[in-house]
Design a protein around this motif. Structure first.
Motif, short mmCIF file in Angstrom:
data_model
loop_
_atom_site.label_atom_id
_atom_site.label_comp_id
_atom_site.label_asym_id
_atom_site.label_seq_id
_atom_site.Cartn_x
_atom_site.Cartn_y
_atom_site.Cartn_z
N ILE A 48 75.51 61.51 -95.14
CA ILE A 48 75.01 60.48 -94.44
C ILE A 48 74.79 61.05 -93.02
CG2 ILE A 48 75.36 58.04 -93.51
CD1 ILE A 48 77.16 57.62 -95.62
N ILE A 49 73.66 60.85 -92.46
CA ILE A 49 73.13 61.46 -91.08
C ILE A 49 72.95 60.28 -90.20
CG2 ILE A 49 71.57 62.78 -89.89
CD1 ILE A 49 70.75 64.50 -92.47
N ALA A 50 73.31 60.57 -89.05
CA ALA A 50 73.30 59.46 -88.01
C ALA A 50 72.62 60.08 -86.80
CB ALA A 50 74.46 58.94 -87.38
N ILE A 51 71.49 59.39 -86.39
CA ILE A 51 70.50 59.80 -84.97
C ILE A 51 70.27 58.70 -84.14
CG2 ILE A 51 69.45 61.87 -86.19
CD1 ILE A 51 67.20 60.01 -86.80
N GLU A 52 70.19 58.89 -82.81
CA GLU A 52 69.97 57.71 -81.90
C GLU A 52 68.27 57.48 -82.09
OE1 GLU A 52 72.66 57.71 -77.85
OE2 GLU A 52 71.24 59.44 -78.09
N ALA A 57 62.64 59.89 -83.74
CA ALA A 57 63.51 59.35 -84.71
C ALA A 57 63.06 58.97 -85.89
CB ALA A 57 64.53 58.46 -84.01
N PHE A 58 61.96 58.43 -85.95
CA PHE A 58 61.54 57.93 -87.49
C PHE A 58 60.96 59.03 -88.06
CE2 PHE A 58 61.47 53.89 -84.75
CZ PHE A 58 62.30 53.26 -85.53
N ILE A 73 69.90 55.13 -88.13
CA ILE A 73 69.33 55.32 -86.88
C ILE A 73 70.18 54.19 -86.03
CG2 ILE A 73 67.44 55.10 -85.47
CD1 ILE A 73 65.50 55.70 -87.55
N ILE A 74 70.69 54.66 -84.86
CA ILE A 74 71.83 53.86 -84.22
C ILE A 74 71.18 53.51 -82.71
CG2 ILE A 74 74.14 53.42 -83.08
CD1 ILE A 74 75.09 55.31 -85.35
N PRO A 109 66.19 49.33 -88.07
CA PRO A 109 65.20 49.25 -89.29
C PRO A 109 64.54 50.49 -89.22
CG PRO A 109 65.42 46.97 -88.23
CD PRO A 109 66.08 48.16 -87.38
N GLY A 110 64.38 51.14 -90.30
CA GLY A 110 63.33 52.18 -90.60
C GLY A 110 61.91 52.02 -90.55
N LYS A 111 61.31 52.85 -90.30
CA LYS A 111 59.65 52.78 -89.99
C LYS A 111 59.03 53.70 -90.92
CE LYS A 111 59.11 50.26 -85.70
NZ LYS A 111 60.49 50.12 -85.48
N SER A 112 57.97 53.06 -91.47
CA SER A 112 56.91 54.02 -92.38
C SER A 112 56.15 54.71 -91.62
CB SER A 112 56.44 53.39 -93.51
OG SER A 112 55.70 52.26 -93.07
#
Length: 337
Positions: A48-52, A57-58, A73-74, A109-112
């Motif tokens: 599990i990877i976390a990034i700011e 980021a996306f 993403i935080i 929330p992630g983005k395509s």
């Protein structure tokens, strides 16, 4: 070495990695250059990877997920409380990893790529609109110094300034008229560019069935509908409609303690552009409700009589956000109450 949680401090050229095993023991601390980052991360077992949340980021989320990892993403304000001692890349990466493991942590929330394209359209258009507003304000100020005043409307500015240039006001010098003509030409060029962005957003709207369903909500048009899709996608990151409304900053800001509850104006958190569109749409709904005789208009008029126009506008925007969430989750058409 088994990395279960990996915090990455993103940057332009040099990235800091901080990995921990399932027990929380630090097993990886490394600085990696940009051209080596994906290779280094791909070599790790799925984790599990976390990034700011930041520029890029996306993009990195999609790259890391393609390598078999889960990515979270935080928001930076949620990472800051976990930074220990001095601020540097190593401590930042450790704080990101620490924040990732919090059981109640909220993720962005992630983005395509398609969502980012739509968002880029909105950001590009808004930048031009802001530039146009500043240009019109500058011209109004310059003319006011010469005793010529007119209303703040951009439409009025086009008409009045165009007439001044065509007719030639005697109180304006030749040099000033030449300068004003250049600024006016820039205004017309900005109008042309904004129109191009409007057409592209309309194309996106017409090609997206979900956007067209959302646009049936009173106060939601093509720009708001496409902005919603760009920002939240299908809304899967949110637990309910109130969660989405709170993320958009359409709920009261709270500063309570003990038995004393203190509520203030809206929190204005989340996507400011999306919140602005919803507020503008809600303002139009409130303004036209006086001429309508349906359940929603009656509710709006009653609320406005009790709480005033400003709170009513926010209430309508909040309600629209909740309706949007329900439609995204259930895939249903808008039903008039």
């Amino acid at each position: 070495m088994t990395v279960a949680f990996l915090g990455i401090d993103l940057a332009k050229n040099v990235f800091q990695l901080h990995g921990e095993d399932p027990d929380g023991t630090v097993v990886l601390q490394r600085r990696v250059r940009r051209d080596r980052l994906l290779t280094e991360v791909s070599a790790l077992a799925p984790c599990i990877i976390a990034i700011e949340a930041c520029a890029g980021a996306f993009y990195w989320q999609r790259q890391f997920e393609g390598a078999g990892h889960q990515v979270r993403i935080i928001a930076p304000q949620y990472v800051k409380p976990f930074v220990k001692r001095q601020k540097n890349d190593r401590n930042d990466a450790a704080a990101i990893c620490r924040a990732l493991k919090q059981p109640d942590m909220k993720f962005v929330p992630g983005k395509s790529l398609e969502q980012q394209d739509i968002q880029a359209l909105h950001r590009g258009r808004q930048g031009l609109v802001n530039h146009r507003t500043a240009l019109v304000s500058q011209m109004r100020g310059l003319l006011l110094d010469r005793g010529i005043a007119f209303a703040q409307s951009i439409r009025r500015a086009r008409r009045e300034i165009g007439a001044l240039l065509d007719e030639g006001a005697p109180e304006l010098s030749e040099l000033f008229r030449s300068m004003l003509a250049q600024l006016y030409a820039a205004l017309l060029a900005l109008d042309h560019q904004i129109t191009w962005f409007d057409r592209e957003i309309e194309k996106v709207f017409q090609a997206n069935e979900t956007c067209q369903r959302l646009a049936k909500i009173r106060g939601v048009g093509p720009k708001t509908a496409t902005a919603v899709i760009a920002a939240v996608g299908d809304g899967a990151e949110f637990s309910n409609g109130r969660h989405l409304a709170a993320w958009m900053g359409l709920v009261p800001r709270q500063h309570s303690s003990g038995n004393r509850n203190r509520l203030f104006g809206i929190s204005k958190r989340g996507d400011r552009h999306l919140r602005t569109l919803l507020i503008h749409g809600a303002r139009a709904v409130v303004r036209t409700s006086a001429r309508r005789d349906d359940a929603q208009s009656n509710w709006i008029r009653d609320l406005q009589a009790r709480r005033g126009a400003a709170k009513t506008i926010v209430a309508v925007a909040n309600k629209n956000a909740r309706v949007i969430f329900a439609m995204l989750q259930k895939g249903t058409e808008f039903r008039v109450a």
